[in-house]
Design a protein around this motif. Structure first.
Motif, PDB file in Angstrom:
ATOM      1  N   TYR A   1       0.844  -1.187   0.000  1.00 33.89           N
ATOM      2  CA  TYR A   1       0.000   0.000   0.000  1.00 33.89           C
ATOM      3  C   TYR A   1       0.879   1.235   0.000  1.00 33.89           C
ATOM      4  O   TYR A   1       1.832   1.330   0.759  1.00 33.89           O
ATOM      5  CB  TYR A   1      -0.928  -0.023   1.203  1.00 33.89           C
ATOM      6  N   PRO A   3       0.635   5.640   0.074  1.00 33.21           N
ATOM      7  CA  PRO A   3      -0.293   6.736   0.363  1.00 33.21           C
ATOM      8  C   PRO A   3      -0.774   7.416  -0.914  1.00 33.21           C
ATOM      9  O   PRO A   3      -0.009   7.634  -1.846  1.00 33.21           O
ATOM     10  CB  PRO A   3       0.543   7.701   1.220  1.00 33.21           C
ATOM     11  N   GLY A   4      -2.085   7.709  -0.954  1.00 29.36           N
ATOM     12  CA  GLY A   4      -2.662   8.420  -2.101  1.00 29.36           C
ATOM     13  C   GLY A   4      -3.164   7.521  -3.209  1.00 29.36           C
ATOM     14  O   GLY A   4      -3.801   7.994  -4.147  1.00 29.36           O
ATOM     15  N   LEU A   5      -2.869   6.216  -3.145  1.00 30.13           N
ATOM     16  CA  LEU A   5      -3.336   5.322  -4.212  1.00 30.13           C
ATOM     17  C   LEU A   5      -4.856   5.231  -4.262  1.00 30.13           C
ATOM     18  O   LEU A   5      -5.421   4.956  -5.310  1.00 30.13           O
ATOM     19  CB  LEU A   5      -2.742   3.918  -4.054  1.00 30.13           C
ATOM     20  N   ASP A   6      -5.517   5.464  -3.130  1.00 30.71           N
ATOM     21  CA  ASP A   6      -6.973   5.430  -3.133  1.00 30.71           C
ATOM     22  C   ASP A   6      -7.547   6.491  -4.068  1.00 30.71           C
ATOM     23  O   ASP A   6      -8.568   6.296  -4.710  1.00 30.71           O
ATOM     24  CB  ASP A   6      -7.528   5.619  -1.718  1.00 30.71           C
ATOM     25  N   LYS A   7      -6.843   7.630  -4.203  1.00 30.15           N
ATOM     26  CA  LYS A   7      -7.285   8.694  -5.125  1.00 30.15           C
ATOM     27  C   LYS A   7      -7.205   8.208  -6.565  1.00 30.15           C
ATOM     28  O   LYS A   7      -8.079   8.509  -7.384  1.00 30.15           O
ATOM     29  CB  LYS A   7      -6.434   9.947  -4.951  1.00 30.15           C
ATOM     30  N   SER A   9      -7.355   4.989  -7.502  1.00 32.06           N
ATOM     31  CA  SER A   9      -8.307   3.889  -7.715  1.00 32.06           C
ATOM     32  C   SER A   9      -9.701   4.405  -8.045  1.00 32.06           C
ATOM     33  O   SER A   9     -10.448   3.757  -8.765  1.00 32.06           O
ATOM     34  CB  SER A   9      -8.348   2.962  -6.500  1.00 32.06           C
ATOM     35  N   ARG A  10     -10.062   5.611  -7.540  1.00 35.23           N
ATOM     36  CA  ARG A  10     -11.368   6.193  -7.855  1.00 35.23           C
ATOM     37  C   ARG A  10     -11.503   6.533  -9.338  1.00 35.23           C
ATOM     38  O   ARG A  10     -12.610   6.652  -9.851  1.00 35.23           O
ATOM     39  CB  ARG A  10     -11.592   7.455  -7.030  1.00 35.23           C
ATOM     40  N   GLU A  11     -10.383   6.700 -10.013  1.00 39.75           N
ATOM     41  CA  GLU A  11     -10.397   7.061 -11.441  1.00 39.75           C
ATOM     42  C   GLU A  11     -10.331   5.845 -12.357  1.00 39.75           C
ATOM     43  O   GLU A  11     -10.364   5.977 -13.571  1.00 39.75           O
ATOM     44  CB  GLU A  11      -9.231   8.008 -11.751  1.00 39.75           C
ATOM     45  N   TYR A 124       0.575   9.069 -10.948  1.00 43.32           N
ATOM     46  CA  TYR A 124       0.769   8.947  -9.502  1.00 43.32           C
ATOM     47  C   TYR A 124       2.267   9.023  -9.234  1.00 43.32           C
ATOM     48  O   TYR A 124       3.047   8.299  -9.854  1.00 43.32           O
ATOM     49  CB  TYR A 124       0.211   7.612  -8.994  1.00 43.32           C
TER      50      TYR A 124
END
Length: 159
Positions: A1, A3-7, A9-11, A124
């Motif tokens: 994991y 940091p910031g990968l969740d942003k 994944s939303r795309e 990213y």
């Protein structure tokens, strides 16, 4: 994991992919801006040029191709067991929206009228997601993806 990968994944919607690399970001972005491969146009694409097949024999096609070519609305005949065009025929005209039959005929006659390109949408790096295209481009992509899903579900709105 990370940091910031969740942003990021939303795309991840529709026909997208991920590229992991340690290459220089600017060089990579420039490479994909310039990368293009000719491809066969699909139904619904706009013809980029007029493609005409002249009257006469089609030496690349055996007689067994007569019926499939007729189903594509091509003016072919069998002459002494050989497939030939009975008249000059425009497979497509520049600016026209291609039908499924025209797209298949272009493929059979090996005319590539489309350009395959990869468009980088986001980057990213070190916890930060950067959008690389305008909001308009993303909106058009989302509309296209929605139409594709609706069409697969049988809800074709004539997009």
């Amino acid at each position: 994991y990370l940091p910031g990968l969740d942003k990021l994944s939303r795309e991840m919607k529709g026909d997208v992919g991920l590229l992991f690399t340690n290459k220089n970001a600017d060089e990579l972005e420039q490479y994909f801006k310039e990368y293009s491969e000719l491809d066969y146009a699909r139904a619904g694409s706009i013809a980029t040029k007029t493609v005409t097949r002249n009257k006469g024999p089609c030496p690349d096609f055996p007689s067994s191709m007569y019926e499939p070519l007729r189903k594509l609305h091509l003016p072919v005949i069998l002459n002494k067991g050989k497939v030939e065009f009975e008249e000059d025929h425009n497979i497509c005209v520049e600016g026209d929206t291609l039908t499924p039959e025209q797209a298949q005929a272009l493929k059979l006659f090996e005319h590539k009228l489309a350009s395959f390109q990869i468009q980088l949408l986001f980057r990213y790096r070190e916890g930060t997601v950067t959008q690389l295209v305008s909001d308009d481009v993303l909106a058009k992509l989302e509309d296209y993806q929605k139409h594709k899903i609706d069409k697969m579900d049988g809800d074709d709105d004539g997009y």
